[in-house]
Design a protein around this motif. Structure first.
Motif, PDB file in Angstrom:
ATOM      1  N   GLY A   1      27.018  84.530 -60.593  1.00 55.03           N
ATOM      2  CA  GLY A   1      27.853  86.266 -61.606  1.00 55.03           C
ATOM      3  C   GLY A   1      27.974  85.892 -62.754  1.00 55.03           C
ATOM      4  O   GLY A   1      28.813  86.730 -63.602  1.00 55.03           O
ATOM      5  N   PHE A   2      27.162  85.397 -63.641  1.00 53.18           N
ATOM      6  CA  PHE A   2      27.176  84.973 -64.928  1.00 53.18           C
ATOM      7  C   PHE A   2      25.769  85.991 -65.641  1.00 53.18           C
ATOM      8  O   PHE A   2      25.568  85.226 -67.617  1.00 53.18           O
ATOM      9  CB  PHE A   2      26.952  83.504 -65.616  1.00 53.18           C
ATOM     10  CG  PHE A   2      28.677  82.968 -65.094  1.00 53.18           C
ATOM     11  CD1 PHE A   2      29.955  82.911 -65.911  1.00 53.18           C
ATOM     12  CD2 PHE A   2      28.519  81.935 -63.883  1.00 53.18           C
ATOM     13  CE1 PHE A   2      31.093  83.039 -65.444  1.00 53.18           C
ATOM     14  CE2 PHE A   2      29.423  80.996 -63.385  1.00 53.18           C
ATOM     15  CZ  PHE A   2      30.869  81.777 -64.170  1.00 53.18           C
ATOM     16  N   SER A   3      24.861  86.683 -65.202  1.00 52.50           N
ATOM     17  CA  SER A   3      24.224  87.333 -65.769  1.00 52.50           C
ATOM     18  C   SER A   3      22.750  86.224 -66.824  1.00 52.50           C
ATOM     19  O   SER A   3      22.505  86.549 -67.526  1.00 52.50           O
ATOM     20  CB  SER A   3      24.880  88.415 -67.399  1.00 52.50           C
ATOM     21  OG  SER A   3      25.428  89.356 -66.394  1.00 52.50           O
TER      22      SER A   3
ATOM     23  N   LEU B   1      24.131  75.418 -53.538  1.00 46.68           N
ATOM     24  CA  LEU B   1      24.235  76.154 -54.830  1.00 46.68           C
ATOM     25  C   LEU B   1      24.336  77.674 -54.916  1.00 46.68           C
ATOM     26  O   LEU B   1      23.608  77.519 -54.295  1.00 46.68           O
ATOM     27  CB  LEU B   1      22.816  75.712 -55.510  1.00 46.68           C
ATOM     28  CG  LEU B   1      22.745  75.793 -56.600  1.00 46.68           C
ATOM     29  CD1 LEU B   1      23.118  75.995 -58.251  1.00 46.68           C
ATOM     30  CD2 LEU B   1      20.706  75.655 -57.152  1.00 46.68           C
ATOM     31  N   SER B   2      25.113  78.135 -55.723  1.00 47.79           N
ATOM     32  CA  SER B   2      24.939  79.665 -55.448  1.00 47.79           C
ATOM     33  C   SER B   2      24.332  80.304 -56.861  1.00 47.79           C
ATOM     34  O   SER B   2      25.198  79.777 -58.459  1.00 47.79           O
ATOM     35  CB  SER B   2      26.247  80.256 -56.056  1.00 47.79           C
ATOM     36  OG  SER B   2      26.351  81.722 -55.598  1.00 47.79           O
ATOM     37  N   LEU B   3      23.454  81.064 -56.751  1.00 48.10           N
ATOM     38  CA  LEU B   3      23.125  81.790 -58.234  1.00 48.10           C
ATOM     39  C   LEU B   3      23.025  83.485 -57.990  1.00 48.10           C
ATOM     40  O   LEU B   3      22.008  84.034 -58.917  1.00 48.10           O
ATOM     41  CB  LEU B   3      21.415  80.638 -58.274  1.00 48.10           C
ATOM     42  CG  LEU B   3      21.518  79.779 -58.839  1.00 48.10           C
ATOM     43  CD1 LEU B   3      20.199  78.975 -58.982  1.00 48.10           C
ATOM     44  CD2 LEU B   3      21.561  79.980 -60.443  1.00 48.10           C
ATOM     45  N   GLN B   4      24.252  83.876 -56.850  1.00 47.01           N
ATOM     46  CA  GLN B   4      23.791  84.919 -56.891  1.00 47.01           C
ATOM     47  C   GLN B   4      24.503  85.733 -57.954  1.00 47.01           C
ATOM     48  O   GLN B   4      25.044  85.294 -59.095  1.00 47.01           O
ATOM     49  CB  GLN B   4      24.729  85.509 -55.459  1.00 47.01           C
ATOM     50  CG  GLN B   4      26.180  84.916 -55.500  1.00 47.01           C
ATOM     51  CD  GLN B   4      26.853  85.612 -53.912  1.00 47.01           C
ATOM     52  OE1 GLN B   4      26.712  85.702 -53.779  1.00 47.01           O
ATOM     53  NE2 GLN B   4      27.947  85.218 -54.546  1.00 47.01           N
ATOM     54  N   ASN B   5      24.315  87.169 -57.937  1.00 45.56           N
ATOM     55  CA  ASN B   5      24.540  88.094 -58.867  1.00 45.56           C
ATOM     56  C   ASN B   5      23.839  87.810 -60.242  1.00 45.56           C
ATOM     57  O   ASN B   5      25.444  87.733 -61.185  1.00 45.56           O
ATOM     58  CB  ASN B   5      26.043  87.888 -59.200  1.00 45.56           C
ATOM     59  CG  ASN B   5      26.637  88.474 -57.393  1.00 45.56           C
ATOM     60  OD1 ASN B   5      25.732  89.541 -56.847  1.00 45.56           O
ATOM     61  ND2 ASN B   5      27.328  88.158 -56.907  1.00 45.56           N
TER      62      ASN B   5
ATOM     63  N   GLN C   1      20.600  85.523 -53.377  1.00 43.45           N
ATOM     64  CA  GLN C   1      20.376  86.972 -54.071  1.00 43.45           C
ATOM     65  C   GLN C   1      21.200  87.483 -54.703  1.00 43.45           C
ATOM     66  O   GLN C   1      22.124  87.439 -56.014  1.00 43.45           O
ATOM     67  CB  GLN C   1      21.622  87.222 -52.541  1.00 43.45           C
ATOM     68  CG  GLN C   1      22.793  87.377 -52.950  1.00 43.45           C
ATOM     69  CD  GLN C   1      23.567  87.611 -51.173  1.00 43.45           C
ATOM     70  OE1 GLN C   1      23.502  87.962 -49.888  1.00 43.45           O
ATOM     71  NE2 GLN C   1      25.120  87.364 -51.867  1.00 43.45           N
ATOM     72  N   ASN C   2      20.675  88.774 -55.141  1.00 47.30           N
ATOM     73  CA  ASN C   2      20.745  90.131 -56.115  1.00 47.30           C
ATOM     74  C   ASN C   2      20.867  89.649 -57.641  1.00 47.30           C
ATOM     75  O   ASN C   2      21.121  89.186 -58.544  1.00 47.30           O
ATOM     76  CB  ASN C   2      22.881  89.821 -56.837  1.00 47.30           C
ATOM     77  CG  ASN C   2      22.771  90.657 -54.819  1.00 47.30           C
ATOM     78  OD1 ASN C   2      22.486  92.043 -54.396  1.00 47.30           O
ATOM     79  ND2 ASN C   2      24.463  90.327 -54.801  1.00 47.30           N
ATOM     80  N   ASN C   3      19.151  88.935 -57.930  1.00 42.94           N
ATOM     81  CA  ASN C   3      18.808  88.826 -58.812  1.00 42.94           C
ATOM     82  C   ASN C   3      17.231  89.335 -59.423  1.00 42.94           C
ATOM     83  O   ASN C   3      17.510  90.548 -58.722  1.00 42.94           O
ATOM     84  CB  ASN C   3      17.879  86.805 -58.880  1.00 42.94           C
ATOM     85  CG  ASN C   3      19.222  86.413 -58.837  1.00 42.94           C
ATOM     86  OD1 ASN C   3      19.537  86.032 -60.448  1.00 42.94           O
ATOM     87  ND2 ASN C   3      20.279  85.490 -58.129  1.00 42.94           N
ATOM     88  N   ARG C   4      16.730  88.708 -59.949  1.00 41.80           N
ATOM     89  CA  ARG C   4      15.513  90.165 -60.218  1.00 41.80           C
ATOM     90  C   ARG C   4      13.994  88.924 -60.093  1.00 41.80           C
ATOM     91  O   ARG C   4      13.372  89.440 -60.484  1.00 41.80           O
ATOM     92  CB  ARG C   4      15.290  90.281 -61.610  1.00 41.80           C
ATOM     93  CG  ARG C   4      16.640  91.473 -62.315  1.00 41.80           C
ATOM     94  CD  ARG C   4      16.423  92.255 -63.378  1.00 41.80           C
ATOM     95  NE  ARG C   4      17.962  92.290 -64.225  1.00 41.80           N
ATOM     96  CZ  ARG C   4      18.011  92.728 -65.032  1.00 41.80           C
ATOM     97  NH1 ARG C   4      17.137  92.755 -66.053  1.00 41.80           N
ATOM     98  NH2 ARG C   4      18.532  93.238 -65.380  1.00 41.80           N
ATOM     99  N   LEU C   5      14.123  88.545 -58.669  1.00 36.24           N
ATOM    100  CA  LEU C   5      13.425  87.396 -58.809  1.00 36.24           C
ATOM    101  C   LEU C   5      11.815  88.043 -57.830  1.00 36.24           C
ATOM    102  O   LEU C   5      12.691  88.912 -56.994  1.00 36.24           O
ATOM    103  CB  LEU C   5      13.984  86.332 -57.379  1.00 36.24           C
ATOM    104  CG  LEU C   5      14.540  85.577 -57.994  1.00 36.24           C
ATOM    105  CD1 LEU C   5      15.106  84.294 -57.327  1.00 36.24           C
ATOM    106  CD2 LEU C   5      13.289  84.234 -59.050  1.00 36.24           C
TER     107      LEU C   5
END
Length: 586
Positions: free
Chosen positions: A68-70, A85-89, A112-116
């Motif tokens: 959630g940090f863009s 490790l969480s890199l969601q949002n 999840q919730n990225n632009r991959l």
């Protein structure tokens, strides 16, 4: 602790932490986590957790949350000891192999919730993650699944991408794999390998809803207990497609293009553990044969079913809920023995069909029967003669008229609590309502009279509906019969009544004994009727010691008592003063 549930707590932590920052969520069927965040680890920057990336939260146990940090790039300084490790949002578009290769201890990776995109995830991206159990890639822009995923995988979530292709080793050769989420993608039959789960025999949950599949995938894992294939383009279920799924309990096939020709008598019959089957919103013309006996809930609504044969349902001994609304059923198309022996069947939905009368042979133990929005015009004496256990009956929006309801039609329904006959053609309130009714709905009819005795003995009645929108309680305090065509005040008003609403009717007189049975009444509302000025006597209300409001405005005389009479301005002022003085004295 089994391998299936190992490290479950860290997985919950990764998905719950920072949930308030989630901006998009996959649409349906995804695994949900609802652990209370107060029970989770405190992940403030800890001096014992070196190299924690900026903005991220780290713990000495190897949990890193950067959600959630863009973020537009994969953080380069994630500790090598990280296992969750969480890199969601975020807004990450690409991950390089060397960035993940150094994190060989990862067990959970949430992206999840990225632009991959598939281009942004090279084929060898997960090669070094030999301990990975949980991979979350939902809500990205992937067009093809990774060709290789670690053998240690337990759960994989690729929902809400643009996937058109799955490869042999995407999910194959993974003995620990338990759940796969592929819904809301663009998968078609050629994009699935024939042995998609070869060597992954322990998959229990497979969600493939909202794709473009025309056929049920081949060689499904034998351990499946939940299979979602709704919202596809299924036209046919190949022979033997489910024959090995002996543990399957839930099968969702709704909103496809299935026909009776697209399945045979053996399509479902080996599913001995089946409890939930949804075939709604398809093109079935009759109920499929060979349904398993252990089904509890059967969805068949929104098809084109015209008939129910003698033996098509009787083998489903555990059936409790049967939903057949929005079909083309007529009473003569339902065999009198269609429900015979179904002792557990308690809820039946038959609304929005073409029933011209109550079907014969209703389930004997039915408790809830919904037959609204049909073409029923009469209720005969024996229509409900065998349904002793019924508690809720909905007959609203048919074509029933008062004279076609037999006085003894409800005589056997001694347990009936709710009866709805709204939206019919009733001119008068029928006789013979069950004495134990709690709720009676008669709104949107043409009722102009309530014969004496029609409500007598109904001491348990709590709700009576006779308007389009207003509920009112008969046994307790309030009775609302406004906006009907009543020509007189109802008889047998309950002693407990406190408020009576009769506005917007056609009442012409108020008898002196109209409220003798209601000594506790506080409000009487009679405005906008046709009561003449001399048709109300003061003595009618003298004994009502609790009366606070008597609203009789808008009647012929009361609405405009000076109509057609000339008055001078002085006369009007004198009359106003007299009225004010009377009010003050009162």
């Amino acid at each position: 602790m089994s391998l299936q549930y190992r490290s479950l707590f860290p997985v919950l932590w990764l998905l719950v932490l920072g949930s308030s920052r989630i901006q998009g969520q996959k649409n349906e069927d995804s695994n949900e986590f609802t652990e209370n965040s107060s029970e989770l680890l405190d992940l403030e920057h800890n001096s014992l957790a070196p190299q924690c990336p900026k903005k991220c939260a780290c713990s000495p146990e190897g949990i890193v949350d950067c959600g959630g940090f863009s973020l537009k790039e994969f953080p380069i300084d994630i500790p090598e000891q990280t296992n969750h490790l969480s890199l969601q949002n975020n807004q990450i578009e690409e991950i390089f192999p060397e960035e993940l290769a150094r994190l060989s201890k990862l067990e959970t990776l949430n992206l999840q919730n990225n632009r991959l995109t598939s281009k942004g995830l090279p084929e060898e991206i997960f090669d070094q993650l030999e301990n990975l159990n949980y991979l979350y890639l939902a809500n990205n822009q992937l067009t093809g699944a990774p060709k290789f995923l670690p053998r240690t995988l337990i759960s994989a979530d690729f929902a809400a991408n643009n996937l058109t292709r799955i490869y042999d080793l995407t999910f194959g050769q993974k003995p620990n794999l338990r759940s796969v989420y592929l819904h809301n993608n663009k998968l078609e039959d050629p994009g699935l390998p024939e042995n998609m789960f070869n060597g992954s025999d322990n998959v229990e949950v497979l969600i493939m809803s909202s794709n473009f599949l025309k056929y049920v995938p081949k060689n499904l894992p034998r351990a499946l207990y939940k299979l979602h294939l709704k919202n596809n383009k299924l036209e046919k279920i190949p022979k033997g497609a489910f024959s090995e799924l002996l543990g399957l309990r839930e099968l969702y096939l709704q909103n496809n293009k299935l026909t009776n020709e697209g399945m045979d008598n053996e399509t479902f019959w080996k599913l001995s553990s089946m409890e939930y089957l949804d075939l709604s919103s398809n093109n079935l013309s009759h109920i499929p044969s060979g349904l398993p006996r252990n089904i509890v809930l059967l969805h068949l609504e929104k098809n084109a079913i015209k008939s129910i044969g003698k033996d098509v349902l009787t083998q489903i001994k555990n059936l409790e809920y049967l939903l057949l609304h929005n079909n083309k059923l007529k009473a003569r198309g339902i065999h009198p023995q269609a429900f015979q022996g179904l002792k557990k069947l308690h809820t039946v939905h038959l609304y929005n069909n073409q029933l011209e009368k109550i079907p014969s042979g209703l389930p004997r133990r039915v408790k809830t029967l919904m037959i609204l929005h049909n073409q029923i015009s009469e209720i005969s004496r024996n229509d409900f003669a065998t349904t002793y256990f019924m508690e809720e009956l909905n007959l609203s929006y048919n074509k029933i008229i008062s004279s076609q309801i037999h006085r003894e039609a409800f005589r056997k329904l001694r347990l009936l609590k709710s009866l709805d006959i709204s939206g019919n053609n009733l001119q008068t309130m029928p006789y013979g309502f069950p004495k134990n009714l709690l709720s009676l709905k008669l709104k949107v009819n043409e009722i102009s009279s309530i014969p004496k005795g029609t409500l007598s003995g109904m001491s348990k009645l709590q709700e009576l509906y006779m308007t389009d929108s207003l509920p009112f309680a008969l046994f307790l305090q309030t009775l609302d019969m406004a906006d009907n065509q009543l020509t007189s005040i109802p008889y047998d008003l309950p002693e407990s009544l406190e408020y009576l609403y009769l506005q917007n009717n056609r009442i012409t007189t108020v008898p002196e004994d109209a409220f003798e049975s209601t000594p506790n009444i506080k409000g009487i509302y009679l405005r906008f009727n046709k009561i003449a000025f001399n048709a109300v006597k003061e003595s009618t209300f003298q004994k009502l010691k609790h009366l606070q409001v008597l609203d009789i405005e808008g009647n012929f005389e009361f609405s405009d008592p000076w109509k057609n009479v000339d008055h001078s301005e002085e006369d009007m002022e004198e009359e106003e003063e007299e009225e004010e003085q009377e009010l003050e004295e009162k």
